[in-house]
Design a protein around this motif. Sequence first.
Motif, short mmCIF file in Angstrom:
data_model
loop_
_atom_site.label_atom_id
_atom_site.label_comp_id
_atom_site.label_asym_id
_atom_site.label_seq_id
_atom_site.Cartn_x
_atom_site.Cartn_y
_atom_site.Cartn_z
N SER A 43 0.82 -1.21 0.00
CA SER A 43 0.00 0.00 0.00
C SER A 43 0.86 1.26 0.00
N HIS A 44 1.99 1.20 0.71
CA HIS A 44 2.82 2.41 0.78
C HIS A 44 3.88 2.43 -0.30
N ARG B 189 2.68 1.72 -3.98
CA ARG B 189 1.76 2.74 -4.48
C ARG B 189 2.44 4.10 -4.63
N ILE C 95 2.17 6.52 -7.80
CA ILE C 95 1.61 7.89 -7.84
C ILE C 95 2.51 8.79 -8.69
N ASN C 96 3.80 8.62 -8.45
CA ASN C 96 4.73 9.44 -9.23
C ASN C 96 4.67 9.11 -10.71
N ARG D 10 -7.41 -7.40 3.24
CA ARG D 10 -8.28 -6.81 4.26
C ARG D 10 -9.50 -7.67 4.51
N ASP E 282 9.01 11.79 -0.27
CA ASP E 282 8.98 11.55 -1.72
C ASP E 282 8.99 12.88 -2.46
N ASN F 123 4.23 7.47 5.69
CA ASN F 123 5.29 6.48 5.48
C ASN F 123 6.59 7.16 5.08
N SER G 174 -1.73 9.91 3.11
CA SER G 174 -1.09 8.61 3.08
C SER G 174 -1.43 7.90 1.78
N THR G 175 -0.55 7.01 1.37
CA THR G 175 -0.84 6.24 0.18
C THR G 175 -1.83 5.13 0.48
N SER G 176 -1.95 4.77 1.74
CA SER G 176 -2.84 3.65 2.08
C SER G 176 -4.14 4.17 2.69
N GLU H 288 -4.54 2.33 10.52
CA GLU H 288 -3.73 3.54 10.41
C GLU H 288 -4.59 4.79 10.57
N LYS I 129 -3.75 9.40 -0.68
CA LYS I 129 -3.24 9.89 -1.97
C LYS I 129 -3.75 8.97 -3.07
#
Lengths: 673, 150
Positions: A435-436, A439, A443-444, A509, B13, B64, B92-94, B99, B114
Amino acid sequence: MRTIWPPALRLRIAGKVIALTAALAAAVATLFAVTHHLRVQELLEQRNNEKLIGNTKMLTVAIQAEFNRLSEDVLLLSKAPGVTFLLTEVNHPEHYAAEQDYSGVAAGRVRTIVTILADTRNYLRLSIYSTDEFEGEIFRTELSGESYVTYEEADLPSGIPQEIAEIKNQLAPGKISYSYVDSKEIAGGSPAVSQSAFRAVTPAIDADGHDAGLIVIEKAYKPTLDAAVDYMQPDWDSVIFDAAGNMHTYPVGSIAGEGGARGQVYATIRELVSDGPGSDSLHNVTVDGRDYAVKFVEGELRDSATPQVFRVATIADHEVLYADLAATNRNNILLTVLLVLVASLFGLVLGRRFVRPLQAMNETILEQGTDGDLSALPVHRADEIGDFARSYCTIARELNGALEDLGQGNVDLQETNAKLVHANKEVRDLAAIISHDLRAPLINILGFSDELTRLHGELSGYLATMNVDLDESEIADLLQKRLPTALKFIADSSSRMESKLDTILHLSRRGRDEMKPVPIDLGKLFRTVIESHVTEHNPADVSIELDSAPPVIIDEEAASIIANNLVSNAVKYRDGDRPLSIRIRAVTDEFGLTLCVEDNGRGINVADQDLIFGLFRRFGRQDTSGEGIGLSFCKALVSRLNGKIWCNSIAGEGSSFFVFFPIELLGRETVAA
Amino acid sequence: MKKTGPICIVDDDDGHAYLIELNLRQSGVTNELLRFASGQEFLDYLEEDPSGGDAPVMVLLDLNMPGMGGLAVLQVVKDSRIRRTYPIVVLSTSADTDEINACYRAGCNLFLTKPVQYAEFTDLVQRLGALLKVAHFPSGAATTGLAAAG
């Protein structure tokens, strides 16, 4: 301590000894109680008997004995040298004559015995016996020519003195001597008349004027009890006359050598009489060495010819009774105390020998547990405690061994568990990484490719303003075809990657989401699902045969996902050559419910049938949209429900998807349906 | 009214930071945009200049990050008596539930995911910029520094 008791003495023996002792104590105590009771009964009975006979006996014995002794003593005395005459005592004449044997009396010495008796008939008898030869025969010398001169009672009171006087005159005037033993008023005819007795003694002279011995005249009237008593009062001396006419007095008490014992009897009798019948007064008396408490109950002293029936109650011999009871009690108490002491002693021994070691053992065990120092336990004892201690030590050793093994197993288990926890965390970390960390670059990529697209647009604009003939230049190809194509690939690939990452996250999930089971009506569920999938554009002949199916108690969303996937697959993978037909049914048995969604679609190759439940797996012609996650998702959900999902299919003919829900998930009320 | 407070972007980032700045500007935000590449850098900034300049009108905080994570930064700020009023938007990306809950428990004012799709991303950041223009913020330490730029 050990030396006191043989090693063989074991707990059960000690227990038996104590039990036996206690039983013995109880038995003895009971025996004593019974004995005591019987003794009391006996004494009571004896007392009752003595009420009837005791005092009769006492009196008769005492009185008769007195007479007898007197007689015997007199006889003995009469045999003594120098004793010539004896006297007689007042008694019944017949008795006197029959029983009084004078044969032993020195012959020729007794000449005449004159007895004047007053019996209960209250007439006077005057008898004169002569013992002339005295060879076994008693001669009667008549007085006034008759053997008996009988006077009627009415004549008596006034006649007596005259008779006496006549006798005196006739026999030996001037030589007679007489004494009144006691003289009380003689009340004519009255039964209450007191005794009156006297004795006259005179030398007898026969008709020839020779000395014929003594004439003894005794007289008693109506020998009532009182009279009899007085007659034998202890201070009354027997009178014995010798040949010389000398009178010897002889104390009654000393005759029998009993001191005043008889005197006491007589005094008692007198007291009794004075009390009168029915009196409650008690008098102590000793007869034949036994003590009695007596009282006059009834009766009266009658004439001596008939048995003297009167009764004097005896309140038993108190002293004896009391002594017996006391002795019984004393023995009882002593033996009971002894037995209690013995029992106590054994109890004490038991305490010292068994209970204390048990307590100490208990403390040791409680303090030390199974792995501590158990050397204090009495393992060397040769009894049950020793057995127990040894057993405990054995068990403790084995337990400790088992615990060690268990501990090792536990350590292994903990390690495994830690690994599992770690692995689980890694899985979750993977989700977080996806997820982090996956992802974020996406996004970039997507953002900047968009930015590039925008910049491309701007650049195209600038180029347009610069009047560059884009169609002719290589730049045109670059800007209008190659660059957009590259950008599009980047965007498409990134989007697909994002979509798959989302799916993975979603699945991850879902695996953690809490299930909320509610009863699901499968018929209703599938009708709703069919409505949303079977449309004008996707027509199908649908048969839903779920009316008899019981509700399934599962998470609503899970049920919906499963139903939607199965139906949408059927719709999606139809066979274009024939109209789609879908049949939905369910079978319920003792194990649970099996749902079946059957279609006549294109089917699945046998080789692929197990693989279709894998993630991102798609088979057959890829002419439909799909990510290959639906069945994988269904399988994950069904697995969480402890169910099963599988498929039977023939390529080109159709597929049947089966979902099994175990019986635990079925609604109770319709299981029978 | 000219608002002087900066908007702090805390994100390791560079690309994200760039895209956020870009879109905020495009949404018309004129406040100074301060970018911090790590949580520590941001906290250092707060320590060095607690009241010299204007307090940030908003902090956009990535969760993160290597080293000090966003949640830790959030906790430090919200534990501070002076700075707890800084509005903090977590980006957050998640969209993990745990969280999200943790951030709100720590006191974050808004939690946003995001979006990966750039169009959505742009939309989100620009909406945020638009929100900033109409929102009210605590006075005092946190001087609002939003410029309504059309």
